[in-house]
Design an enzyme around this catalytic site. Sequence first.
Site, PDB file in Angstrom:
ATOM      1  N   ASP A 170     -13.777  35.795  80.562  1.00  0.00           N
ATOM      2  CA  ASP A 170     -12.725  36.035  79.579  1.00  0.00           C
ATOM      3  C   ASP A 170     -13.318  36.581  78.283  1.00  0.00           C
ATOM      4  OD1 ASP A 170      -9.846  35.259  78.473  1.00  0.00           O
ATOM      5  OD2 ASP A 170     -11.302  34.493  77.027  1.00  0.00           O
ATOM      6  N   TYR A 207     -13.456  39.737  70.020  1.00  0.00           N
ATOM      7  CA  TYR A 207     -14.748  39.040  70.188  1.00  0.00           C
ATOM      8  C   TYR A 207     -15.918  39.988  69.927  1.00  0.00           C
ATOM      9  CZ  TYR A 207     -12.023  35.481  72.786  1.00  0.00           C
ATOM     10  OH  TYR A 207     -11.111  34.549  73.180  1.00  0.00           O
ATOM     11  N   LYS A 240      -8.136  41.138  75.909  1.00  0.00           N
ATOM     12  CA  LYS A 240      -6.928  40.965  75.095  1.00  0.00           C
ATOM     13  C   LYS A 240      -6.827  42.025  74.000  1.00  0.00           C
ATOM     14  CE  LYS A 240      -8.000  36.050  75.531  1.00  0.00           C
ATOM     15  NZ  LYS A 240      -9.463  36.136  75.489  1.00  0.00           N
ATOM     16  N   HIS A 260      -3.052  39.283  72.488  1.00  0.00           N
ATOM     17  CA  HIS A 260      -3.849  38.155  71.994  1.00  0.00           C
ATOM     18  C   HIS A 260      -3.078  37.232  71.048  1.00  0.00           C
ATOM     19  CE1 HIS A 260      -8.294  37.007  70.974  1.00  0.00           C
ATOM     20  NE2 HIS A 260      -7.541  35.948  71.134  1.00  0.00           N
TER      21      HIS A 260
END
Length: 293
Positions: free
Chosen positions: A52, A57, A86, A118
Site C-alpha cells: 500500500d 507518501y 491513492k 485518499h
Amino acid sequence: MASHVHSPVNSAALNSGTEIPLLGLGTYKLQGHDPLYRSLSSALDAGYRTFDTAAVYGNEGHLGQVVRELLPKHGLSRSDVFLISKLAPTDQGPRAREGCLKSLEQLGCKYIDLYLVHWPGTAGLEPRDPLNAEHRAQSWTVLEEFYACGQFKAIGVSNFSAVHLQELLRGCTVPPAVLQMECHPRLVQRELRDVCKQAGIHFQAYSSLGKGALLDEPVVKEVAEVCGRTPAQVLLRWAVQQGISVLPRSSQPQRVQENARVFDFELSGKEMDRLDSLNNETRFCKRNSADIF
C-alpha cells in the site's frame, strides 16, 4: 507459501470481481530504495502480497522499482501482487486525471490493483467549502474512467465518513470496492462497517496498532499472553478474523515477518469481546475527515 496466501480464507472478494489479500504491508514513511527493498523483501518471504502506497507518501517511484527488482527473485510475476495507491488531496477534482496518470507512471505499471481517493477534502480548501463535494464527485468520475479501461482493477476511497460514502453511493456509476479507514479495538468503526456491509464495500483498516500505542494496552497484552502471541499479532488477528484487511507497516524485517503470523490461530468469542470493549472512539491519526463538507 504463495498458494497459502491466496487461499480464500486469507483474502476477500471485492465487488469489482477481484480478490484482495487480507494481509498487506503499509509503506507510509518508508522512504528511499533501500528501506523499501528490505521491508518488501522480508514481506514477500513471509507471504505478503499486498503493498500500500499513496502519491503523498512520495515513494511510489521507489516502490515500483523495488517490486520490479524483487518479483523475479521470488519467482513471482506482476499478477501475483496487489498494489494500492491513492490520489493526493492536491490532485482532487480538476487535477484528478493528472494525479492518476502520475501514479501509474511513478509505479511503472500498466495497471494498479486498487486506487483510492485518499481524502474527502481538497488541499487548500476550507473544510466547509462546497467545492470539496464537487471535487470529490469529479475525482470519482475520473477513477471510474480509469477503471473502465482496465488501468485500475478496483477503485475505492480512504478516510470517507458514512455521510461522504452515502453521498458517493447516490451519485456514482461504479460503487467503491474498498473503504480504507483507521480501525482498531479503540476505534471499532461499527457504523461505517455496517454502511460498507450493506453496500458490498470491503472495509480495510490502517493504523491497526494505533501507531504502536495499543501494543502496551493491558487488555491486549493479557490476551496476547493467553494466546502465546505478540500484542501486534492479536491486534491484527482481531481485524482479519472479522474479514477486515490490514496494512501493518514496519521497517524491521523481523517485525514484518512476525506480523504475518495471523492466520494460524484464532481468538475466542470472549477474547474478541474483551478487545471490542476497549472502543472509546480514540483516533491516533489526528485529522478527522468527518469535518469536511
